[in-house]
Enzyme design. Structure first.
Site, PDB file in Angstrom:
ATOM      1  N   HIS B 119       3.925  16.639   2.580  1.00 48.72           N
ATOM      2  CA  HIS B 119       4.961  16.470   1.695  1.00 48.72           C
ATOM      3  C   HIS B 119       5.822  17.744   1.525  1.00 48.72           C
ATOM      4  O   HIS B 119       6.949  17.596   1.501  1.00 48.72           O
ATOM      5  CB  HIS B 119       4.292  16.069   0.336  1.00 48.72           C
ATOM      6  CG  HIS B 119       5.198  15.769  -0.833  1.00 48.72           C
ATOM      7  ND1 HIS B 119       5.539  14.835  -1.340  1.00 48.72           N
ATOM      8  CD2 HIS B 119       5.717  16.876  -1.711  1.00 48.72           C
ATOM      9  CE1 HIS B 119       6.391  14.877  -2.414  1.00 48.72           C
ATOM     10  NE2 HIS B 119       6.313  16.105  -2.494  1.00 48.72           N
ATOM     11  N   GLU B 120       5.155  18.690   1.332  1.00 41.48           N
ATOM     12  CA  GLU B 120       5.835  19.812   0.893  1.00 41.48           C
ATOM     13  C   GLU B 120       6.770  20.224   2.011  1.00 41.48           C
ATOM     14  O   GLU B 120       7.974  20.852   1.921  1.00 41.48           O
ATOM     15  CB  GLU B 120       4.941  21.035   0.628  1.00 41.48           C
ATOM     16  CG  GLU B 120       4.142  20.928  -0.680  1.00 41.48           C
ATOM     17  CD  GLU B 120       4.976  20.532  -1.720  1.00 41.48           C
ATOM     18  OE1 GLU B 120       4.155  19.524  -2.675  1.00 41.48           O
ATOM     19  OE2 GLU B 120       6.024  20.825  -1.859  1.00 41.48           O
ATOM     20  N   HIS B 123      10.110  18.907   1.914  1.00 38.44           N
ATOM     21  CA  HIS B 123      10.913  19.728   1.151  1.00 38.44           C
ATOM     22  C   HIS B 123      11.438  20.981   1.794  1.00 38.44           C
ATOM     23  O   HIS B 123      12.789  21.226   1.877  1.00 38.44           O
ATOM     24  CB  HIS B 123      10.311  20.428  -0.200  1.00 38.44           C
ATOM     25  CG  HIS B 123      10.046  19.199  -1.054  1.00 38.44           C
ATOM     26  ND1 HIS B 123      10.714  18.464  -1.623  1.00 38.44           N
ATOM     27  CD2 HIS B 123       8.790  19.000  -1.848  1.00 38.44           C
ATOM     28  CE1 HIS B 123      10.113  17.592  -2.555  1.00 38.44           C
ATOM     29  NE2 HIS B 123       8.950  18.005  -2.827  1.00 38.44           N
ATOM     30  N   HIS B 129      12.501  14.333  -3.635  1.00 35.56           N
ATOM     31  CA  HIS B 129      11.381  13.208  -3.615  1.00 35.56           C
ATOM     32  C   HIS B 129      12.038  12.056  -3.759  1.00 35.56           C
ATOM     33  O   HIS B 129      13.312  11.546  -3.862  1.00 35.56           O
ATOM     34  CB  HIS B 129      10.732  13.522  -5.358  1.00 35.56           C
ATOM     35  CG  HIS B 129       9.745  14.595  -5.503  1.00 35.56           C
ATOM     36  ND1 HIS B 129       9.959  15.439  -6.327  1.00 35.56           N
ATOM     37  CD2 HIS B 129       9.102  14.977  -4.456  1.00 35.56           C
ATOM     38  CE1 HIS B 129       9.035  16.561  -6.107  1.00 35.56           C
ATOM     39  NE2 HIS B 129       8.259  16.092  -4.929  1.00 35.56           N
TER      40      HIS B 129
END
Lengths: 84, 369
Positions: B119-120, B123, B129
């Protein structure tokens, strides 16, 4: 999960609201308000809360309710949900 | 999916990363592997390449820290904020920080480092998101299992807008989409009541539908019950013992709230189904009679919950006893003297008392669509 036949209180304490405020500051860029502008900040708090409720598909009320508060407590990523 | 303002992205496809420090929760090799797997999630679906360096400044600097850890975005102790990362750019751009006050794991304990890292790094590459609760870039942590991770379709679409497709996606057709509850073609895997709520299963999700609510919450099965498979065949509630039973293949689990009842999973033939049955299609408990019906292909069995045995003279043909609902059943539940049979995009409201179909509805009408 639905809790079997226990009643659960739904009022929020001052700490709950402070927690919600911190959450909105971190993830929805709620700006800290200079003291004394409480009425204005209340508007900002409500509008940021509406943004969060819309993002997560909750009822968009601008008021702290159980579903919203429960979602705020879920472990998550620290990156804001709205690009700044 | 969403992007950062100005659609920030890396100008080059070859990126470097450096693991600056480690968590004591895991072996170094486990941390290395989690990050390597997390980068592969993204390199599989784009032309991006990730190279690890062990000194100097990498594009993506990865570190563990607690509370105020040098970037004015302090962590908050156990749970709450798990990690964060910066969008593409110089200096701290792309860097990913993990909260050392969490318990990092390679399974469902604490927080799964691979899942949070994947997930990170989304980014770090330029994704914001997503609102899709099934997306990897959804902000709330959801444990989705420990093996066979497939990047959801929403994330694939987003990252490919930024960097284009790769030419080596090992699972080009398997990126899971999040089901749309009002799709006219909606079909279901299973359905059951649970303490007055409805649980409607589809792929790796279930919707929770409260009788007084119109909106249904979409939840991943694994986030409630990590040990249950991420897709089920059938489900029913035995309200006499407050258990919900979930079926997948030859196994079934009894759940009491969040907990799996001791001694499960069991095998479906322990209920008296023949060993030739590899899986069941649907199950429904009839509280008035205390019987549970199991549907397999064109036939069904009746199980007596009180005596805990399969009834004699079964299996019987579905068409003989439930004329008009078709030759197979995807899912079924009973309410107020009716059995609702789901077959493809239709559901049949069958009156137990008059033994006939009363109404035919769209499957998605269960969500008031």
């Amino acid at each position: 999960l639905p809790i079997s036949d226990e009643d659960d209180s739904d009022e929020f304490t001052k700490q709950d609201f402070e927690f919600a405020e911190r959450y909105l500051k971190t993830h929805y860029n709620l700006l800290s308000n200079p003291a004394g502008l409480l009425r204005k900040s209340a508007g900002t708090f409500a509008s940021k809360l509406r943004e969060m409720q819309a993002f997560f598909g909750l009822d968009v009320t601008g008021k702290l309710d159980e579903d919203t508060y429960e979602l705020m407590q879920q472990p998550r990523c620290g990156v804001p949900d709205v690009g700044e | 999916y969403n992007f950062f303002p100005r659609k920030l992205k890396w100008p080059q496809n070859n990126l470097t990363y450096r693991i600056v420090n480690y968590t004591p929760d895991l072996k170094k090799s486990e941390v290395d592997r989690a990050f390597r797997k997390a980068f592969k999630v993204w390199s599989d679906v784009t032309p991006l390449n990730f190279t690890r360096i062990r000194s100097g400044t990498a594009d993506i600097m990865i570190s563990f820290g607690r509370r105020e850890h040098g970037d004015f975005y302090p962590f908050d102790g156990p749970s709450g904020l798990l990690a964060h990362a910066f969008p593409p750019g110089p200096n701290s751009g792309g860097d990913a920080h993990f909260d050392e006050d969490e318990l990092w794991s390679t399974d469902s304990n604490g927080y799964n480092l691979f899942l949070v890292a994947a997930h990170e790094f989304g980014h770090s590459l330029g994704l914001e998101h997503s609102r899709d609760p099934g997306a990897l870039m959804y902000p709330v942590y959801t444990y989705t299992g420990n093996t066979g991770f497939l990047l959801p379709d929403d994330d694939v679409q987003g990252i490919q807008v930024l960097y284009g497709k790769g030419d080596h996606d090992p699972h080009p057709d398997d990126h899971p989409k999040t089901p749309e509850k009002c799709s006219p073609n909606l079909t279901l895997d299973a359905i059951t009541e649970l303490r007055g709520e409805m649980m409607i299963f589809k792929d790796r999700f279930f919707w929770r539908l409260h009788p007084q609510m119109v909106d249904a919450d979409l939840v991943q099965i694994k986030s409630f019950w990590p040990e249950i498979p991420s897709k089920i065949d059938a489900a029913y509630e035995n309200s006499e013992n407050d258990h919900v039973l979930l079926f997948r293949g030859r196994k079934f689990w009894a759940l009491n709230g969040y907990d799996i009842v001791e001694g499960y999973p069991k095998k479906i033939y322990e209920l008296g189904l023949p060993r030739s049955v590899k899986a069941i299609d649907a199950a429904v408990h009839i509280s008035e009679t205390g019987k549970t019906l199991f549907f397999v292909g064109e036939k069904y069995w009746s199980y007596d919950e009180n005596s805990q045995v399969m009834e004699k003279d079964y299996p019987r043909f579905i068409e003989d006893d439930f004329p008009g609902i078709g030759h197979r059943v995807d899912a079924a539940y009973q309410k107020n003297g009716y059995i609702y049979f789901f077959n493809g995009a239709l559901q049949f409201e069958f009156s137990i008392w008059s033994e006939r179909i009363i109404r035919v509805l769209n499957t998605n009408s269960i969500f008031w669509c």
